[in-house]
Write a protein that holds these residues in place. Structure first.
Motif, PDB file in Angstrom:
ATOM      1  N   ASN A   1       2.454  61.438  23.503  1.00 22.89           N
ATOM      2  CA  ASN A   1       3.630  61.784  24.309  1.00 22.89           C
ATOM      3  C   ASN A   1       4.908  61.760  23.490  1.00 22.89           C
ATOM      4  O   ASN A   1       6.012  61.725  24.039  1.00 22.89           O
ATOM      5  N   ASN A   2       4.750  61.746  22.168  1.00 22.18           N
ATOM      6  CA  ASN A   2       5.870  61.896  21.234  1.00 22.18           C
ATOM      7  C   ASN A   2       6.752  60.661  21.127  1.00 22.18           C
ATOM      8  O   ASN A   2       7.956  60.772  20.921  1.00 22.18           O
ATOM      9  N   HIS A   3       6.161  59.487  21.235  1.00 16.37           N
ATOM     10  CA  HIS A   3       6.889  58.238  21.014  1.00 16.37           C
ATOM     11  C   HIS A   3       6.401  57.578  19.733  1.00 16.37           C
ATOM     12  O   HIS A   3       5.230  57.703  19.363  1.00 16.37           O
ATOM     13  N   ILE A   4       7.310  56.872  19.079  1.00 17.79           N
ATOM     14  CA  ILE A   4       6.951  56.083  17.905  1.00 17.79           C
ATOM     15  C   ILE A   4       7.513  54.676  18.082  1.00 17.79           C
ATOM     16  O   ILE A   4       8.462  54.461  18.842  1.00 17.79           O
ATOM     17  N   GLY A   5       6.933  53.703  17.382  1.00 20.37           N
ATOM     18  CA  GLY A   5       7.410  52.341  17.536  1.00 20.37           C
ATOM     19  C   GLY A   5       6.926  51.411  16.445  1.00 20.37           C
ATOM     20  O   GLY A   5       6.094  51.771  15.590  1.00 20.37           O
ATOM     21  N   TYR A   6       7.461  50.200  16.483  1.00 20.46           N
ATOM     22  CA  TYR A   6       7.105  49.136  15.547  1.00 20.46           C
ATOM     23  C   TYR A   6       7.139  47.803  16.286  1.00 20.46           C
ATOM     24  O   TYR A   6       8.005  47.568  17.136  1.00 20.46           O
ATOM     25  N   GLN A   7       6.178  46.926  15.953  1.00 18.31           N
ATOM     26  CA  GLN A   7       6.172  45.587  16.520  1.00 18.31           C
ATOM     27  C   GLN A   7       5.734  44.590  15.448  1.00 18.31           C
ATOM     28  O   GLN A   7       4.737  44.798  14.758  1.00 18.31           O
ATOM     29  N   LEU A   8       6.507  43.499  15.308  1.00 18.67           N
ATOM     30  CA  LEU A   8       6.060  42.365  14.505  1.00 18.67           C
ATOM     31  C   LEU A   8       5.313  41.409  15.430  1.00 18.67           C
ATOM     32  O   LEU A   8       5.916  40.845  16.347  1.00 18.67           O
ATOM     33  N   PRO A   9       4.015  41.232  15.235  1.00 19.39           N
ATOM     34  CA  PRO A   9       3.270  40.267  16.030  1.00 19.39           C
ATOM     35  C   PRO A   9       3.056  38.980  15.238  1.00 19.39           C
ATOM     36  O   PRO A   9       3.570  38.831  14.122  1.00 19.39           O
ATOM     37  N   GLY A  10       2.286  38.084  15.795  1.00 20.52           N
ATOM     38  CA  GLY A  10       1.835  36.934  15.023  1.00 20.52           C
ATOM     39  C   GLY A  10       2.336  35.606  15.533  1.00 20.52           C
ATOM     40  O   GLY A  10       3.353  35.505  16.219  1.00 20.52           O
ATOM     41  N   LYS A  11       1.590  34.593  15.182  1.00 15.46           N
ATOM     42  CA  LYS A  11       1.954  33.217  15.466  1.00 15.46           C
ATOM     43  C   LYS A  11       2.783  32.734  14.287  1.00 15.46           C
ATOM     44  O   LYS A  11       2.250  32.393  13.232  1.00 15.46           O
ATOM     45  N   ILE A  12       4.108  32.724  14.455  1.00 17.44           N
ATOM     46  CA  ILE A  12       5.032  32.466  13.346  1.00 17.44           C
ATOM     47  C   ILE A  12       5.765  31.158  13.612  1.00 17.44           C
ATOM     48  O   ILE A  12       6.441  31.014  14.630  1.00 17.44           O
TER      49      ILE A  12
ATOM     50  N   TYR B   1      10.151  17.270   9.043  1.00 16.37           N
ATOM     51  CA  TYR B   1       9.689  18.450   8.322  1.00 16.37           C
ATOM     52  C   TYR B   1       8.458  19.090   8.953  1.00 16.37           C
ATOM     53  O   TYR B   1       7.915  20.051   8.419  1.00 16.37           O
ATOM     54  N   LYS B   2       8.016  18.587  10.085  1.00 19.40           N
ATOM     55  CA  LYS B   2       6.884  19.211  10.755  1.00 19.40           C
ATOM     56  C   LYS B   2       7.363  20.466  11.473  1.00 19.40           C
ATOM     57  O   LYS B   2       8.561  20.633  11.740  1.00 19.40           O
ATOM     58  N   TRP B   3       6.452  21.362  11.753  1.00 21.66           N
ATOM     59  CA  TRP B   3       6.815  22.572  12.490  1.00 21.66           C
ATOM     60  C   TRP B   3       7.304  22.200  13.890  1.00 21.66           C
ATOM     61  O   TRP B   3       6.758  21.298  14.537  1.00 21.66           O
ATOM     62  N   THR B   4       8.319  22.920  14.335  1.00 22.62           N
ATOM     63  CA  THR B   4       8.918  22.599  15.629  1.00 22.62           C
ATOM     64  C   THR B   4       8.396  23.471  16.764  1.00 22.62           C
ATOM     65  O   THR B   4       8.710  23.229  17.926  1.00 22.62           O
ATOM     66  N   GLY B   5       7.628  24.484  16.449  1.00 23.91           N
ATOM     67  CA  GLY B   5       7.096  25.375  17.478  1.00 23.91           C
ATOM     68  C   GLY B   5       6.781  26.731  16.876  1.00 23.91           C
ATOM     69  O   GLY B   5       6.594  26.866  15.667  1.00 23.91           O
ATOM     70  N   TYR B   6       6.755  27.749  17.748  1.00 27.35           N
ATOM     71  CA  TYR B   6       6.455  29.108  17.307  1.00 27.35           C
ATOM     72  C   TYR B   6       7.417  30.078  17.984  1.00 27.35           C
ATOM     73  O   TYR B   6       7.862  29.849  19.118  1.00 27.35           O
ATOM     74  N   ILE B   7       7.736  31.156  17.288  1.00 26.66           N
ATOM     75  CA  ILE B   7       8.638  32.161  17.858  1.00 26.66           C
ATOM     76  C   ILE B   7       7.944  32.838  19.038  1.00 26.66           C
ATOM     77  O   ILE B   7       6.788  33.244  18.946  1.00 26.66           O
ATOM     78  N   LYS B   8       8.667  32.969  20.134  1.00 21.87           N
ATOM     79  CA  LYS B   8       8.100  33.607  21.318  1.00 21.87           C
ATOM     80  C   LYS B   8       7.904  35.105  21.083  1.00 21.87           C
ATOM     81  O   LYS B   8       8.639  35.729  20.327  1.00 21.87           O
ATOM     82  N   GLN B   9       6.936  35.676  21.781  1.00 23.49           N
ATOM     83  CA  GLN B   9       6.675  37.110  21.668  1.00 23.49           C
ATOM     84  C   GLN B   9       7.924  37.927  21.982  1.00 23.49           C
ATOM     85  O   GLN B   9       8.224  38.913  21.303  1.00 23.49           O
ATOM     86  N   SER B  10       8.676  37.520  22.988  1.00 26.59           N
ATOM     87  CA  SER B  10       9.874  38.278  23.392  1.00 26.59           C
ATOM     88  C   SER B  10      10.966  38.224  22.336  1.00 26.59           C
ATOM     89  O   SER B  10      11.897  39.033  22.361  1.00 26.59           O
ATOM     90  N   GLU B  11      10.862  37.284  21.396  1.00 25.38           N
ATOM     91  CA  GLU B  11      11.877  37.126  20.363  1.00 25.38           C
ATOM     92  C   GLU B  11      11.514  37.846  19.059  1.00 25.38           C
ATOM     93  O   GLU B  11      12.339  37.913  18.150  1.00 25.38           O
ATOM     94  N   LEU B  12      10.308  38.359  18.978  1.00 28.41           N
ATOM     95  CA  LEU B  12       9.880  39.000  17.745  1.00 28.41           C
ATOM     96  C   LEU B  12      10.461  40.405  17.623  1.00 28.41           C
ATOM     97  O   LEU B  12      10.510  41.151  18.606  1.00 28.41           O
ATOM     98  N   PRO B  13      10.878  40.801  16.432  1.00 28.03           N
ATOM     99  CA  PRO B  13      11.517  42.107  16.248  1.00 28.03           C
ATOM    100  C   PRO B  13      10.579  43.279  16.576  1.00 28.03           C
ATOM    101  O   PRO B  13       9.377  43.228  16.319  1.00 28.03           O
ATOM    102  N   TYR B  14      11.163  44.314  17.158  1.00 33.88           N
ATOM    103  CA  TYR B  14      10.429  45.546  17.458  1.00 33.88           C
ATOM    104  C   TYR B  14      11.412  46.712  17.406  1.00 33.88           C
ATOM    105  O   TYR B  14      12.633  46.532  17.324  1.00 33.88           O
ATOM    106  N   GLU B  15      10.878  47.913  17.464  1.00 32.42           N
ATOM    107  CA  GLU B  15      11.725  49.110  17.515  1.00 32.42           C
ATOM    108  C   GLU B  15      10.934  50.214  18.215  1.00 32.42           C
ATOM    109  O   GLU B  15       9.734  50.372  17.966  1.00 32.42           O
ATOM    110  N   TYR B  16      11.604  50.966  19.070  1.00 34.49           N
ATOM    111  CA  TYR B  16      10.933  52.013  19.852  1.00 34.49           C
ATOM    112  C   TYR B  16      11.807  53.256  19.875  1.00 34.49           C
ATOM    113  O   TYR B  16      12.979  53.198  20.265  1.00 34.49           O
ATOM    114  N   ASP B  17      11.264  54.361  19.420  1.00 35.32           N
ATOM    115  CA  ASP B  17      11.981  55.636  19.365  1.00 35.32           C
ATOM    116  C   ASP B  17      13.381  55.499  18.779  1.00 35.32           C
ATOM    117  O   ASP B  17      14.390  55.848  19.414  1.00 35.32           O
ATOM    118  N   PRO B  18      13.505  54.986  17.547  1.00 35.14           N
ATOM    119  CA  PRO B  18      14.829  54.848  16.934  1.00 35.14           C
ATOM    120  C   PRO B  18      15.491  56.214  16.746  1.00 35.14           C
ATOM    121  O   PRO B  18      14.813  57.231  16.582  1.00 35.14           O
TER     122      PRO B  18
END
Length: 921
Positions: free
Chosen positions: A524-535, A555-572
């Motif tokens: 349908n002519n869309h392009i995108g990018y998503q950074l996934p992962g347990k970071i 110095y221990k890990w404090t948690g993980y970045i939420k999915q909603s906070e991970l960088p993405y791009e859609y139809d730039p």
């Protein structure tokens, strides 16, 4: 790797005299084939027997467990397209077909991931097994299978295993592949049934291969033995945000909503990303005693993935997608070429998985690349979307120093007990070995337990006053996201049937490890990018760039970045997206430290420039344009350095003649280019003189000895002050490797003629270099005589391809087996174009030589307007059988930059089909 295999006069327990005679006949065949150079000259009986393990590709076979018939259609390259009427039948057939082509490879992989290589190859693999048991990949995979994966994923894994086992039923090792026949001469190994956990565990191996910046964390720590904080910072410059674009450009983090948004943001991120190491209790220097530990640990880490032909160094990849506004077809085009170490067979396996009618009973119509031993498709396209992957490089591993005592380890002033388990390693032809694995309360295994010399650290370790007393020394533990159970296997099947951007993003949310840059396009002519992962997220002031003090909870890990906070791009708005291991997001637009060790954007910016040039020139991009971009071998570092080299007045006529090769050179690294050969030799010698000779022995090439300057000096030393040191690292892993980090290091100081890094001490043959041009002149001279020795005095015969060669080696018996087997199993060489940090990324290590170390492991271009006009290629071929026509039948085309037709529709597949096998219930 496996010990040399020799014939045994004994008989396998329980085997008949017929089997003994058969083994003797196979041994004779091996000798005949070796003597005459291959199947073509091996004689009738040699040919027929070797071919006995080749897959049946025509006619019909009965498979217990199928609910209906399955068609397996193979094209002229042996690439299978499978057609079934239920999901379970589809994946069962996939298991059967992959086992036909690649079971030996699959078997080695599962023994690697489970720490059982010694069962196949004997005592030479015990050290590897000890380390892999300590990591516990198979234990984590089993926990994932038991507790994390969806019911449907388990069902598919079970069906796949059933298909593999249907192939194995009734077969001895020599019926499966030539390698088993060779192994049979030294031990009684017999392949065992496949399990669903065997498939899941391979994702851990790939996560290890793409684990992020552990190498840099170790190297920075090792550098502290000879270099100061400023000098180390010189060698790890900040990402050039102003020059090389990040992946996402039209979005940023919104601190009000706590999510990543596209377009303008109400509140910019805090930009906490840093390149200054702050581990080790705030010090930027590592404890002295850590040098020995980390050096030996590096060797252990590097050996592990090599068991299956991949390793964690030089890992890159290119992928990009261009929207329909800029393409000839009016629909997106998507390209991908992951960069991995060269292996034989290729780590990738091409295939199509098609439901005869897509419905709730049978949901898949997908084609692309997967791993032998794993169901589904990892990279490719279905009827609606296409996707590609590159390594994001985010930092998901941290090393911790642990203060150990007789009762356990220190944590916030208390002594906590280790969690322990015993592991028994079975050894072919030898006695079992039992080890004890220790883990902290956070599940961090003690890697330093795996070498007798690593149990204690040097007595002179220096840490700050807040550190606990040294006692018996510090241990090293690993925190890694992949050691926590996840559900990445679910993501594979979700991606395979996703039909739009929303479903694609939902699938990516399950992709815990390895964290990959995911690019997307749809019909349908869309392009995108998503950074996934347990970071992971870390406390303020800890950027994960150096080992951290495990005794301090901050110095221990404090948690993980939420999915909603991970960088993405859609139809730039720009109409395209490029990912090539560059920074994901601008540091001022994101509050989290993703890593301090991005790729420096040389490849990504070159790809962007090629796309922009086409667009600004008013042209539209075609499938072949995408292919040509993949083959771009322009050297960005040559563009920077060559003009300065040409200005140097060279006295020696022979060197001056070589210098003239660079006049008018267009900076492309064609295999037949003499200029490329000479420039890369000069670049290698610049790096050696300016940086390599000043690095600690732990980072330099093993066996190369030189007199070095005192610690904390980048300039020449008085001869009476120098010390003799010999390098300790394998040639293809040493530093400076010449990648785009070193491009950036040189770029930062190129106009500073008198920078200390340009100073080099005098030698018996050369006077001291006191500035850049003197060092460059010496590098040009050294390069001239190095190539004279390697390629001859006549420069007309020089070419980059003569230096830059690819050898494909079977990653078990083809590396350290008997010469006979190496001759039979290995292929090459191929003279290659391209180079380090070019789009055509045929990587080489400048510290060690010019040979190809890692490559585009496959290439694909997907046409979203007409999938049948898509193109693909693999590094080797579909088959893992050494004398199959499809063992390396794609390699010549791959080396030339050609792509194969990629059939998808029923009509196109039928037209390209050479063999059809029907699997019947």
């Amino acid at each position: 790797m496996p010990p040399n295999t020799t014939a045994s006069s004994g008989q396998k327990p329980g085997k008949s005299g017929r089997k003994k005679g058969r083994k003797a006949r196979l041994f004779l065949i091996v000798l005949v084939l070796a003597l005459f150079g291959g199947v073509a000259y091996g004689g009738y009986w040699g040919v027929s027997t070797v071919r006995a393990s080749f897959p049946q590709t025509k006619g019909s076979l009965t498979l217990d467990g199928l609910s209906g018939p399955v068609d397996v259609k193979r094209d002229g390259n042996g690439i299978p397209q499978i057609y079934a009427s239920s999901d379970e039948d589809l994946f069962m057939a996939q298991g059967y077909v992959q086992a036909q082509d690649r079971f030996y490879e699959m078997d080695v992989r599962r023994h690697m991931t489970s720490g059982r290589l010694s069962e196949m190859f004997g005592s030479g693999q015990v050290k590897n097994d000890e380390f892999l048991r300590t990591m516990g990949w198979d234990r984590v995979a089993k926990e994932e299978y038991d507790k994390k994966l969806s019911a449907s994923t388990k069902k598919y894994l079970q069906a796949y295993a059933k298909g593999v086992n249907a192939y194995l039923k009734g077969k001895d090792g020599e019926d499966i592949s030539l390698e088993y026949a060779a192994l049979g001469f030294t031990n009684d190994y017999k392949p065992q049934e496949w399990t669903p956990v065997d498939s899941v565990a391979w994702l851990k191996a790939m996560a290890w291969d793409l684990r992020g910046n552990m190498q840099e964390e170790i190297d920075r720590s090792l550098m502290t033995s000879r270099l100061g904080p400023k000098q180390i910072a010189d060698l790890y410059p900040e990402y050039p945000y102003s020059r090389n674009k990040t992946i996402t450009q039209e979005g940023q983090y919104d601190s009000v909503t706590g999510s990543y948004v596209q377009g303008s943001s109400t509140t910019a991120g805090s930009g906490t990303q840093s390149t200054a190491g702050t581990g080790l209790a705030g010090n930027t220097t590592a404890p002295d005693g850590l040098q020995s530990q980390l050096s030996k640990l590096y060797n252990v880490l590097d050996n592990v993935p090599t068991a299956v032909g991949v390793n964690g160094n030089g890992i890159g990849s290119n992928s990009w997608v261009v929207g329909g506004d800029h393409t000839i077809t009016g629909k997106p085009l998507l390209a991908n070429d992951p960069h991995l170490s060269a292996s034989l067979p290729s780590v990738w396996y091409q295939m199509g998985l098609h439901c005869t009618s897509v419905s709730s009973k049978c949901q898949y119509d997908v084609s692309g690349y997967t791993f032998a031993g794993m169901p589904g498709v990892v990279i490719g396209h279905n009827q609606d979307i296409a996707w590609g992957m590159t390594n994001s490089g985010v930092d998901v591993t941290d090393l911790y120093l642990e203060k150990i005592t007789g009762e356990g380890y220190e944590y916030d002033g208390k002594v906590l007990p280790f969690t322990t388990r015993k592991e028994t390693i079975k050894v072919a032809g030898g006695a079992d070995k039992t080890i004890v694995v220790r883990e902290t309360k956070d599940g961090m295994p003690l890697l330093s337990d795996r070498d007798d010399e690593l149990v204690k650290v040097g007595k002179k370790a220096t840490v700050d006053s807040g550190a606990p007393d040294r006692g018996d020394g510090y241990a090293i533990a690993l925190r890694w996201t992949a050691l926590d159970p996840g559900n990445s296997m679910d993501a594979v099947f979700q991606l395979d049937k996703a039909s739009n951007w929303s479903e694609f993003r939902t699938a990516s949310a399950s992709f815990d490890v390895p964290s990959q840059n995911l690019i997307y396009a749809d019909t349908n002519n869309h392009i995108g990018y998503q950074l996934p992962g347990k970071i992971p997220t870390r406390s303020k002031g800890d950027d994960g760039s150096l080992p951290s003090p495990g005794w301090d909870s901050k110095y221990k890990w404090t948690g993980y970045i939420k999915q909603s906070e991970l960088p993405y791009e859609y139809d730039p708005k720009r109409g395209y997206i490029v990912t090539a291991n560059q920074a994901v997001v601008d540091k001022d637009k994101y509050p989290y430290t993703l890593t301090t060790d991005w790729g420096y954007g040389t490849r990504s910016q070159r790809i962007s420039d090629l796309i922009e040039a086409k667009i600004k020139g008013g042209g539209k991009i075609s499938t072949d344009d995408m292919r040509q971009m993949q083959l771009d071998d322009s050297s960005e570092i040559a563009k920077l350095i060559v003009p300065k080299l040409l200005k140097i007045d060279v006295a020696d006529k022979n060197v001056r003649d070589a210098q003239k090769l660079l006049e008018g050179w267009d900076y492309t690294q064609d295999a037949d280019s003499a200029a490329a050969a000479y420039f890369n030799a000069t670049w290698r010698n610049i790096l050696k003189l300016a940086f390599g000779n000043k690095l600690p022995k732990e980072l330099r090439v093993k066996g190369q000895c030189l007199n070095v300057a005192p610690v904390d000096s980048t300039g020449p030393a008085d001869e009476n002050q120098t010390v003799r040191e010999c390098g300790q690292r394998e040639a293809d892993q040493a530093q400076p490797d010449g990648g785009d980090r070193w491009f950036e290091v040189v770029r930062k100081i190129i106009d500073d003629q008198n920078n200390d890094w340009w100073k080099a001490p005098k030698t018996r043959l050369d006077k001291a270099a006191d500035n850049r041009d003197e060092l460059f002149a010496r590098a040009m001279k050294d390069a001239r005589w190095e190539l004279t020795a390697k390629l001859g005095k006549d420069m007309d015969t020089w070419s980059w391809g003569r230096l830059h060669r690819l050898f494909l080696k079977n990653q078990t018996l083809g590396t350290e087996g008997p010469g006979v087997l190496q001759y039979m199993l290995n292929r090459g060489p191929w003279k290659l174009s391209g180079g380090e940090a070019t789009v055509n990324a045929t990587g080489w290590n400048a510290a060690g030589g010019y040979g190809v170390v890692w490559v585009p492991s496959m290439r694909m271009v997907v046409n979203l307007d007409d999938f049948d006009k898509s193109k693909w290629i693999n590094l080797s071929g579909a088959s893992g059988h050494a004398f199959s026509a499809h063992y390396t039948d794609q390699t010549d085309k791959w080396a030339k930059g050609e792509l194969l037709p990629w059939s998808f529709s029923d009509k196109a597949v039928d037209k390209s089909t050479s063999d059809t096998l029907v699997l019947k219930p």
